[in-house]
Write an enzyme that holds these catalytic residues in place. Structure first.
Site, short mmCIF file in Angstrom:
data_model
loop_
_atom_site.label_atom_id
_atom_site.label_comp_id
_atom_site.label_asym_id
_atom_site.label_seq_id
_atom_site.Cartn_x
_atom_site.Cartn_y
_atom_site.Cartn_z
N CYS A 74 23.40 -12.51 -24.83
CA CYS A 74 22.85 -13.58 -23.98
C CYS A 74 22.69 -13.11 -22.55
CB CYS A 74 23.75 -14.81 -24.03
SG CYS A 74 23.10 -16.20 -23.08
N ARG A 95 24.42 -15.89 -19.14
CA ARG A 95 25.82 -16.31 -19.15
C ARG A 95 26.39 -16.70 -17.79
NH1 ARG A 95 28.41 -11.40 -22.09
NH2 ARG A 95 26.35 -10.43 -21.89
N TRP A 140 18.27 -22.96 -22.30
CA TRP A 140 16.85 -23.21 -22.09
C TRP A 140 16.11 -21.90 -22.31
CZ3 TRP A 140 20.53 -24.31 -18.31
CH2 TRP A 140 20.72 -23.31 -17.35
N GLU A 153 10.57 -15.13 -24.23
CA GLU A 153 10.99 -15.43 -25.61
C GLU A 153 9.87 -16.14 -26.36
OE1 GLU A 153 15.75 -15.92 -24.84
OE2 GLU A 153 14.41 -17.58 -24.38
#
Length: 408
Positions: free
Chosen positions: A78, A81, A249, A254
């Site tokens: 991720c 973070r 979100w 992506e």
């Protein structure tokens, strides 16, 4: 809603689903970081007593909140973070019936959507107990689009073509468009598999247009606002919570560099390249790079115009480096999986690219998605869904299909 009690594939829970050594480490970690935590040895003694009586022990809601947030902090895949403390934790361990679980998932989407001001949320359902399997959500994400095979062509998302055929065999029927939202598939030991359509007003979608190219809107593209992963178990203090949907979100790439572009997804790169007037047979012209930039511009511009929160890969890379600095200041070694945290566009222009990271895995954490196959179905069985490597829960939340990281 369709129910077929024959479709049951829940595993038999292990006799010892709890690891008390992990629990001890977790209680000590919380005591070290949370001034409100009880003495870890006193808490462990209580957990051991309950475990001896019931074969399990129960986390308090405060422990669950701390554990879920630290699991996000530990999510090596991720990039987002920096926000781990802001995770909204919904304790729904008492909810076990399929319709109630579906309602909680829908409420999760409404809460996370927040009028476009997307906020990171996790909803945690019951763990397995000896002899009693916990409910499962069989979707990879709460919101995904169907894929329909029509000869050699797939309308919609090809990654979910087999999953679509499976839910159709259970009675679901979509509209046959490129962006039909798949139903929630919830399985319990008693009721079997149950399907639930998600209300349209619980799903915020953004129609995609381009700030300079009027024809882009004619492509009919759109994407949903909340990437809520639902296939990754949460491991906290020696207990696994197999059903714990969570979201952050989206980061623009992506959608614009993976979901809309990957050859096994919507595969729009060549279409956009041709519409831009490029010779798509000449890779040395860098038409792919130029088309990719315009698709990503369309995504960012469209989300901005719609007032929907979306990160860009440049800002998010800077924020990840701030997260790394904060972890080091707190005396923790920041961990990350390089190939996941580096965005799929303009990598070398980002500070995150020029670093090496410790890839050690820590608990609490999110466990890899388990590839799952249902019993034989009318269309021939097999695996209706294999976790998608481009999936995740968003830059503002845990993500990744095999471990938390970006989203898709």
């Amino acid at each position: 809603m369709t129910t077929d009690g024959r479709q049951r594939g829940l595993p038999v829970p292990p006799d010892q689903p709890v690891d008390l050594d992990e629990a001890e480490a977790f209680f000590q970690l919380r005591a070290a970081e949370d001034p409100s935590a009880p003495d870890p040895f006193t808490r462990l003694a209580a957990a051991v007593r309950e475990h001896n009586e019931r074969g399990v022990f129960t986390h308090t809601t405060a422990e669950l909140e701390f554990g879920a947030r630290v699991a996000w902090r530990n999510a090596n895949r991720c990039i987002g973070r920096l926000y781990w403390r802001s995770l909204v934790v919904r304790d729904r361990r008492h909810v076990r019936y399929p319709d109630s679980i579906a309602n909680e998932c829908i409420e999760h989407l409404r809460l996370a959507t927040n009028g476009g001001r997307i906020r990171p949320v996790i909803t945690i359902f019951a763990p397995d107990e000896p002899g009693r399997a916990a409910p499962r959500i069989r979707n990879e994400q709460l919101v995904r689009y169907a894929g329909y095979r029509k000869g050699d062509v797939i309308m919609g998302d090809p990654h979910f073509e087999s999953f679509t055929r499976w839910v159709e065999s259970l009675g679901w029927a979509g509209k046959g468009t490129a962006f039909d939202v798949l139903p929630l598939v919830i399985e319990t030991a008693k009721e079997g598999v149950t399907l639930f359509d998600i209300p349209e007003d619980a799903i915020l979608e953004v129609e995609l247009s381009h700030p300079d190219l009027p024809w882009f809107a004619d492509l009919g593209l759109k994407w949903h606002a909340v990437p809520a992963i639902s296939a990754m178990p949460l491991r906290v203090g020696g207990v696994t919570y197999p059903t714990a949907p969570f979201n952050g979100w989206y980061m623009g790439t992506e959608i614009g560099s993976r979901n809309l572009v990957d050859p096994d997804r919507y595969d729009m790169l060549e279409t956009v390249g041709r519409r831009l007037g490029f010779d798509v047979s000449d890779t040395r012209s860098l038409w792919k790079d130029r088309a990719l930039v315009e698709i990503n511009r369309a995504v960012i511009s469209s989300f901005d115009q719609a007032g929907v929160k979306l990160a860009d890969h440049h800002a998010e890379s800077e924020r990840f480096m701030a997260f790394v600095a904060k972890e080091q200041k707190a005396g923790r070694t920041p961990t990350a999986e390089w190939s996941w945290v580096v965005p799929p566009m303009s990598g070398a222009s980002l500070p995150i690219y020029h670093q090496y990271y410790d890839e050690s895995l820590h608990l609490p954490g999110f466990l890899p998605s388990v590839e799952w196959s249902p019993p034989s179905t009318d269309w021939g069985g097999g695996c209706p869904h294999k976790p998608d490597p481009s999936s995740a829960a968003g830059t503002g939340g845990p993500s990744g299909p095999a471990q938390p990281a970006g989203t898709s």
